[in-house]
Design a protein around this motif. Structure first.
Motif, PDB file in Angstrom:
ATOM      1  N   ALA A   1       0.818  -1.213   0.000  1.00  0.00           N
ATOM      2  CA  ALA A   1       0.000   0.000   0.000  1.00  0.00           C
ATOM      3  C   ALA A   1       0.852   1.264   0.000  1.00  0.00           C
ATOM      4  CB  ALA A   1      -0.935   0.004   1.209  1.00  0.00           C
ATOM      5  N   ARG A   2       2.106   1.139   0.401  1.00  0.00           N
ATOM      6  CA  ARG A   2       2.988   2.304   0.415  1.00  0.00           C
ATOM      7  C   ARG A   2       3.637   2.575  -0.945  1.00  0.00           C
ATOM      8  NH1 ARG A   2       4.149   0.381   5.835  1.00  0.00           N
ATOM      9  NH2 ARG A   2       5.960  -0.804   5.133  1.00  0.00           N
ATOM     10  N   LEU A   3       3.468   1.661  -1.877  1.00  0.00           N
ATOM     11  CA  LEU A   3       4.026   1.867  -3.213  1.00  0.00           C
ATOM     12  C   LEU A   3       3.144   2.821  -4.007  1.00  0.00           C
ATOM     13  CD1 LEU A   3       4.940  -1.807  -4.228  1.00  0.00           C
ATOM     14  CD2 LEU A   3       6.480  -0.046  -3.357  1.00  0.00           C
ATOM     15  N   PRO A   4       3.719   3.555  -4.942  1.00  0.00           N
ATOM     16  CA  PRO A   4       2.879   4.363  -5.836  1.00  0.00           C
ATOM     17  C   PRO A   4       2.023   3.450  -6.708  1.00  0.00           C
ATOM     18  CG  PRO A   4       5.168   4.386  -6.553  1.00  0.00           C
ATOM     19  CD  PRO A   4       5.150   3.712  -5.223  1.00  0.00           C
ATOM     20  N   SER A   5       0.901   3.970  -7.188  1.00  0.00           N
ATOM     21  CA  SER A   5       0.010   3.155  -8.010  1.00  0.00           C
ATOM     22  C   SER A   5       0.742   2.597  -9.226  1.00  0.00           C
ATOM     23  CB  SER A   5      -1.195   3.990  -8.463  1.00  0.00           C
ATOM     24  OG  SER A   5      -1.934   4.428  -7.354  1.00  0.00           O
ATOM     25  N   LEU A   6       1.548   3.433  -9.870  1.00  0.00           N
ATOM     26  CA  LEU A   6       2.296   3.010 -11.056  1.00  0.00           C
ATOM     27  C   LEU A   6       3.722   2.640 -10.640  1.00  0.00           C
ATOM     28  CD1 LEU A   6       0.979   5.683 -13.572  1.00  0.00           C
ATOM     29  CD2 LEU A   6       0.285   3.290 -13.383  1.00  0.00           C
ATOM     30  N   TYR A   7       3.818   1.658  -9.749  1.00  0.00           N
ATOM     31  CA  TYR A   7       5.130   1.224  -9.284  1.00  0.00           C
ATOM     32  C   TYR A   7       5.912   0.569 -10.431  1.00  0.00           C
ATOM     33  CZ  TYR A   7       2.455  -3.151  -8.897  1.00  0.00           C
ATOM     34  OH  TYR A   7       1.648  -4.230  -9.156  1.00  0.00           O
ATOM     35  N   GLU A   8       7.231   0.628 -10.309  1.00  0.00           N
ATOM     36  CA  GLU A   8       8.087   0.045 -11.336  1.00  0.00           C
ATOM     37  C   GLU A   8       7.973  -1.475 -11.306  1.00  0.00           C
ATOM     38  OE1 GLU A   8      12.827  -0.030 -12.666  1.00  0.00           O
ATOM     39  OE2 GLU A   8      12.141   1.234 -10.999  1.00  0.00           O
ATOM     40  N   GLU A   9       7.792  -2.058 -12.449  1.00  0.00           N
ATOM     41  CA  GLU A   9       7.641  -3.507 -12.555  1.00  0.00           C
ATOM     42  C   GLU A   9       8.962  -4.166 -12.932  1.00  0.00           C
ATOM     43  OE1 GLU A   9       3.393  -4.797 -13.924  1.00  0.00           O
ATOM     44  OE2 GLU A   9       4.093  -3.277 -15.340  1.00  0.00           O
ATOM     45  N   GLY A  10       9.013  -5.478 -12.700  1.00  0.00           N
ATOM     46  CA  GLY A  10      10.150  -6.259 -13.144  1.00  0.00           C
ATOM     47  C   GLY A  10      11.236  -6.468 -12.117  1.00  0.00           C
ATOM     48  N   GLY A  11      11.094  -5.858 -10.927  1.00  0.00           N
ATOM     49  CA  GLY A  11      12.122  -5.989  -9.905  1.00  0.00           C
ATOM     50  C   GLY A  11      11.538  -6.359  -8.565  1.00  0.00           C
ATOM     51  N   ALA A  12      12.019  -5.659  -7.520  1.00  0.00           N
ATOM     52  CA  ALA A  12      11.603  -5.981  -6.156  1.00  0.00           C
ATOM     53  C   ALA A  12      10.103  -5.798  -5.945  1.00  0.00           C
ATOM     54  CB  ALA A  12      12.377  -5.116  -5.161  1.00  0.00           C
ATOM     55  N   ASN A  13       9.521  -4.788  -6.582  1.00  0.00           N
ATOM     56  CA  ASN A  13       8.088  -4.538  -6.406  1.00  0.00           C
ATOM     57  C   ASN A  13       7.257  -5.697  -6.943  1.00  0.00           C
ATOM     58  OD1 ASN A  13       8.609  -2.030  -5.259  1.00  0.00           O
ATOM     59  ND2 ASN A  13       8.532  -0.971  -7.231  1.00  0.00           N
ATOM     60  N   SER A  14       7.628  -6.205  -8.105  1.00  0.00           N
ATOM     61  CA  SER A  14       6.909  -7.334  -8.689  1.00  0.00           C
ATOM     62  C   SER A  14       7.058  -8.582  -7.824  1.00  0.00           C
ATOM     63  CB  SER A  14       7.410  -7.611 -10.103  1.00  0.00           C
ATOM     64  OG  SER A  14       7.082  -6.546 -10.970  1.00  0.00           O
ATOM     65  N   ARG A  15       8.247  -8.769  -7.243  1.00  0.00           N
ATOM     66  CA  ARG A  15       8.447  -9.922  -6.357  1.00  0.00           C
ATOM     67  C   ARG A  15       7.599  -9.789  -5.097  1.00  0.00           C
ATOM     68  NH1 ARG A  15      13.787  -9.065  -8.141  1.00  0.00           N
ATOM     69  NH2 ARG A  15      14.397  -8.017  -6.199  1.00  0.00           N
ATOM     70  N   LEU A  16       7.493  -8.552  -4.582  1.00  0.00           N
ATOM     71  CA  LEU A  16       6.632  -8.309  -3.425  1.00  0.00           C
ATOM     72  C   LEU A  16       5.188  -8.681  -3.735  1.00  0.00           C
ATOM     73  CD1 LEU A  16       6.001  -7.054  -0.612  1.00  0.00           C
ATOM     74  CD2 LEU A  16       5.806  -4.852  -1.756  1.00  0.00           C
ATOM     75  N   MET A  17       4.706  -8.265  -4.881  1.00  0.00           N
ATOM     76  CA  MET A  17       3.324  -8.565  -5.260  1.00  0.00           C
ATOM     77  C   MET A  17       3.127 -10.061  -5.475  1.00  0.00           C
ATOM     78  SD  MET A  17       1.883  -5.736  -4.950  1.00  0.00           S
ATOM     79  CE  MET A  17       1.933  -3.945  -5.173  1.00  0.00           C
ATOM     80  N   ALA A  18       4.139 -10.737  -5.985  1.00  0.00           N
ATOM     81  CA  ALA A  18       4.028 -12.183  -6.195  1.00  0.00           C
ATOM     82  C   ALA A  18       3.903 -12.916  -4.861  1.00  0.00           C
ATOM     83  CB  ALA A  18       5.237 -12.697  -6.975  1.00  0.00           C
ATOM     84  N   VAL A  19       4.695 -12.484  -3.870  1.00  0.00           N
ATOM     85  CA  VAL A  19       4.598 -13.103  -2.542  1.00  0.00           C
ATOM     86  C   VAL A  19       3.243 -12.785  -1.908  1.00  0.00           C
ATOM     87  CG1 VAL A  19       5.606 -13.208  -0.239  1.00  0.00           C
ATOM     88  CG2 VAL A  19       7.093 -13.039  -2.228  1.00  0.00           C
ATOM     89  N   LEU A  20       2.747 -11.563  -2.119  1.00  0.00           N
ATOM     90  CA  LEU A  20       1.430 -11.188  -1.609  1.00  0.00           C
ATOM     91  C   LEU A  20       0.358 -12.119  -2.169  1.00  0.00           C
ATOM     92  CD1 LEU A  20      -0.651  -9.337  -0.237  1.00  0.00           C
ATOM     93  CD2 LEU A  20      -0.468  -7.789  -2.192  1.00  0.00           C
ATOM     94  N   ILE A  21       0.408 -12.373  -3.452  1.00  0.00           N
ATOM     95  CA  ILE A  21      -0.574 -13.276  -4.068  1.00  0.00           C
ATOM     96  C   ILE A  21      -0.440 -14.682  -3.490  1.00  0.00           C
ATOM     97  CG2 ILE A  21      -1.255 -14.394  -6.218  1.00  0.00           C
ATOM     98  CD1 ILE A  21      -0.584 -11.789  -7.660  1.00  0.00           C
ATOM     99  N   ASP A  22       0.794 -15.147  -3.291  1.00  0.00           N
ATOM    100  CA  ASP A  22       0.999 -16.477  -2.710  1.00  0.00           C
ATOM    101  C   ASP A  22       0.352 -16.572  -1.332  1.00  0.00           C
ATOM    102  OD1 ASP A  22       2.417 -17.380  -4.897  1.00  0.00           O
ATOM    103  OD2 ASP A  22       4.394 -17.020  -4.006  1.00  0.00           O
TER     104      ASP A  22
END
Length: 269
Positions: free
Chosen positions: A125-146
């Motif tokens: 929730a602390r990330l900007p809406s248009l967060y940068e993809e392909g790195g740490a942010n995407s990995r964070l979202m992947a773990v969130l989904i898991d």
């Protein structure tokens, strides 16, 4: 995305369905002195509403769900739903592309929130809406989904009958939960025989009349306890002559006492 509250400006809000990211997460804070309802709507993305403080009720395509602290409700993409809340409510919302990962729930459910899931939602929730993809942010979202996929399912829903006559009866019972009238009395009010009402309730909800009313009582109890009501007041408002009889009913339904149930949700802060 910023935490949204009653003082947020329209420009702070972005329609999550229009944000070109597989997961969009934001925090929310609300304080409504009277009950507030978000009317029936749907989203292109699936939605997870996590409650940290307070409680909300959500009607999703014919079922009523209660979401207490340290729980969350999963609403599938495209599902029609409405949300009711009152008092102070704090939590997080996540909107997820339905094909973002395998294993996402196909149907509505409430789940318990682990400390890891809570922290992942807070960080996302602390990330900007248009967060940068392909790195740490995407990995964070992947773990969130898991974590969403692995979350333990909770039994906090009340099937609502679709038949107009039975639906009016259900709404009357929800509006006057202290009314402990017998099945025969409720059947007469609905213009039905006792046997017919019992049969149709079973067909519409998959439960007996007694079990359905017991589930209704527990759902309201969880909501009121999360709002700060005492066990004594909840028992009285549900029409129980004594607190022990209410506690016994609550324990039989959810496997623990109301006091312990709420302590588990607030004990960790």
């Amino acid at each position: 995305m910023p935490i949204l509250d009653v003082n947020s400006l329209p420009q702070d809000w972005m329609d999550p369905d229009l944000v070109p990211r597989p997961v969009v997460t934001y925090g929310f804070v609300a304080d409504h002195s009277a009950e507030f309802e978000m009317s029936t709507h749907s989203h292109i993305k699936a939605q997870l509403i996590l409650v940290r403080r307070g409680a909300l009720s959500c009607e999703v395509e014919g079922d009523l769900w209660i979401v207490p602290p340290r729980s969350a409700i999963w609403v599938p993409a495209g599902a029609l739903h409405s949300v009711k809340m009152s008092g102070v409510l704090e939590g997080y919302n996540a909107f997820i592309q339905p094909y973002a990962a395998e294993g996402l729930p196909p149907a509505c459910r409430t789940v318990s929130v682990s400390p890891l899931l809570d922290e992942l939602m807070a960080r996302a929730a602390r990330l900007p809406s248009l967060y940068e993809e392909g790195g740490a942010n995407s990995r964070l979202m992947a773990v969130l989904i898991d974590e969403i996929v692995a979350a333990k399912v909770e039994d906090l829903n009340l099937p609502l009958p679709a038949d107009p006559c039975l639906r009016r009866l259900a709404e009357a019972m929800l509006a006057a939960p202290a009314d402990r009238s017998t099945l025969d009395v409720w059947a007469k009010r609905a213009g039905l025989s006792e046997r017919t009402l019992a049969r149709r309730i079973g067909e519409e909800t998959g439960m007996s009349f007694g079990r359905w009313r017991q589930r209704l009582a527990v759902m309201l109890a969880v909501k009121w306890l999360a709002g700060g009501a005492s066990i004594q007041k909840v028992a009285a408002d549900l029409g129980y002559e004594s607190v022990p009889s209410f506690v016994t009913m609550f324990r039989k339904t959810l496997g623990t006492s109301p006091g312990r149930y709420m302590a588990e949700r607030y004990g960790g802060g």
